[in-house]
Design a protein around this motif. Sequence first.
Motif, PDB file in Angstrom:
ATOM      1  N   GLU A  67       0.841  -1.205   0.000  1.00  0.00           N
ATOM      2  CA  GLU A  67       0.000   0.000   0.000  1.00  0.00           C
ATOM      3  C   GLU A  67       0.872   1.251   0.000  1.00  0.00           C
ATOM      4  O   GLU A  67       0.576   2.234  -0.680  1.00  0.00           O
ATOM      5  CB  GLU A  67      -0.927   0.007   1.222  1.00  0.00           C
ATOM      6  CG  GLU A  67      -1.910  -1.156   1.262  1.00  0.00           C
ATOM      7  CD  GLU A  67      -2.740  -1.191   2.551  1.00  0.00           C
ATOM      8  OE1 GLU A  67      -2.546  -0.316   3.417  1.00  0.00           O
ATOM      9  OE2 GLU A  67      -3.569  -2.119   2.685  1.00  0.00           O
ATOM     10  N   GLU A  92     -12.909  -0.791   5.591  1.00  0.00           N
ATOM     11  CA  GLU A  92     -11.668  -0.056   5.387  1.00  0.00           C
ATOM     12  C   GLU A  92     -11.416   0.068   3.884  1.00  0.00           C
ATOM     13  O   GLU A  92     -11.627  -0.890   3.130  1.00  0.00           O
ATOM     14  CB  GLU A  92     -10.527  -0.810   6.080  1.00  0.00           C
ATOM     15  CG  GLU A  92      -9.306   0.026   6.359  1.00  0.00           C
ATOM     16  CD  GLU A  92      -8.117  -0.419   5.567  1.00  0.00           C
ATOM     17  OE1 GLU A  92      -7.203   0.392   5.385  1.00  0.00           O
ATOM     18  OE2 GLU A  92      -8.094  -1.577   5.106  1.00  0.00           O
ATOM     19  N   ASP A 136      -8.585   1.195   0.921  1.00  0.00           N
ATOM     20  CA  ASP A 136      -7.143   1.396   0.785  1.00  0.00           C
ATOM     21  C   ASP A 136      -6.810   2.761   0.207  1.00  0.00           C
ATOM     22  O   ASP A 136      -5.906   3.437   0.695  1.00  0.00           O
ATOM     23  CB  ASP A 136      -6.536   0.279  -0.072  1.00  0.00           C
ATOM     24  CG  ASP A 136      -6.534  -1.053   0.665  1.00  0.00           C
ATOM     25  OD1 ASP A 136      -6.612  -1.035   1.915  1.00  0.00           O
ATOM     26  OD2 ASP A 136      -6.450  -2.106  -0.001  1.00  0.00           O
ATOM     27  N   GLU A 175      -9.065  -1.050  -4.254  1.00  0.00           N
ATOM     28  CA  GLU A 175      -8.585  -2.028  -3.278  1.00  0.00           C
ATOM     29  C   GLU A 175      -7.236  -2.559  -3.751  1.00  0.00           C
ATOM     30  O   GLU A 175      -7.073  -2.900  -4.922  1.00  0.00           O
ATOM     31  CB  GLU A 175      -9.609  -3.167  -3.146  1.00  0.00           C
ATOM     32  CG  GLU A 175      -9.143  -4.367  -2.326  1.00  0.00           C
ATOM     33  CD  GLU A 175      -8.815  -4.018  -0.872  1.00  0.00           C
ATOM     34  OE1 GLU A 175      -9.551  -3.236  -0.253  1.00  0.00           O
ATOM     35  OE2 GLU A 175      -7.798  -4.545  -0.375  1.00  0.00           O
TER      36      GLU A 175
END
Length: 375
Positions: free
Chosen positions: A183, A225, A227, A244
């Motif tokens: 990420e 959540e 990303d 995502e």
Amino acid sequence: GAEKIEEAEPWNKLLPASSLPTDPALYVGPFPFYRRPSELGCFSLDAQRQYHGDARALRYYCPPPTNGQSPNFDLRDGYPDRYRPRDEEVQERLDHLLCWVLEHRGRLEGGPGWLAGAIVTWRGHLTKLLTTPYERQEGWQLAASRFQGTLYLSEVETPAARVQRLTRPPVLQELMYMGYKFEQYMCADKPGGSTDPSGEVNTNVAFCSVLRSRLGNHPLLFSGEVDCIDPQAPTTQPPTCYVELKTSKEMHSPGQRKSFYRRKLLKWWAQSFLPGVPNVVAGFRNPEGFVCSLKTFRTMEMFEYVRNDRDGWNPSVCMNFCAAFLSFAQNTVVQDDPRLVYLFSWEPGSPVTVSEHRDAPHAFLPTWYVEAMTQ
Ligand code: A3P
Ligand code: MG
Ligand code: MG
């Protein structure tokens, strides 16, 4: 025949079922109604895991330039020195989501009383329900309470999952880090900014979208959540602009691909389909832990990889099972009482069973929430 039995056993109509089967064959059928998810709001958790009712933790999709060069992301860089893992001993249950609900309960769309008819939970809990008919390894437990009409669902860590977490081998701990490190290579803190892989990976930080949808006749309010957001996306409207991010092992054989489509794509599809996130960007890592290739999977096209596979998964089965579980839960949790908990338990190869509990340790609606909602 069937009518006679019903006449002879009228309690069948009065009592809720005591278990729910999960065999995929039982849930084959048309795809059920699923309302296009809309974002009601969002919240952020900071480096200390503190709640903020804003998008401060949202990051911006920033893929490497596509100038013919392959990426070369070292996912092990910074491990363990620049890793600040979240304390998994802390059971947060629905608390952060309840914080958001409390703050917004007076101005929810859907009209007065919408919340009273809804199910409130985490997206991750719904993901587990969607994949249940195909799951062969990990069971789950979901605690359910009804309060002011609303049905709340909160996961409970199974004893087996707890043992696994506490004895997680070092290689698995590093693999977890690597997912978050990816990420960092793919996201910037500001739109149009650049990535900075030199910093720490702090998994306390999270941006959560709060969504409204409906599965069959079950109105849903859930949070998941997210990303990152793609500032270049065709539409800037969430959740359509969200991306995502995922990592997976590089594949070299047809057998490895088949198993990826059967297992991983099912989980990726379930996780992103629920909130309406249209794209999953995968980074494929080699045995040395470097991501050397990226591929975008469109959520709505993932099923095509297993459509003709006898041992593949079927989105209708996932959604029909989830709808059946929600009906089962609605019919089981009849009493409106935040201290009364029904614990739904499932292990692969068995049906979902349910047990009744009062107060600690299973009651999960906090006093601060119950009292504020009762004002
Ligand atoms: P990968 O999915 O790339 O492995 P998410 O993809 O949901 O945004 O989660 C980010 C990362 O958290 C994952 O990256 C993985 O490293 C870790 N993670 C998420 N769920 C996990 C789980 N159930 N077990 C272990 N690690 C998990
Ligand atoms: Mg994530
Ligand atoms: Mg991810």
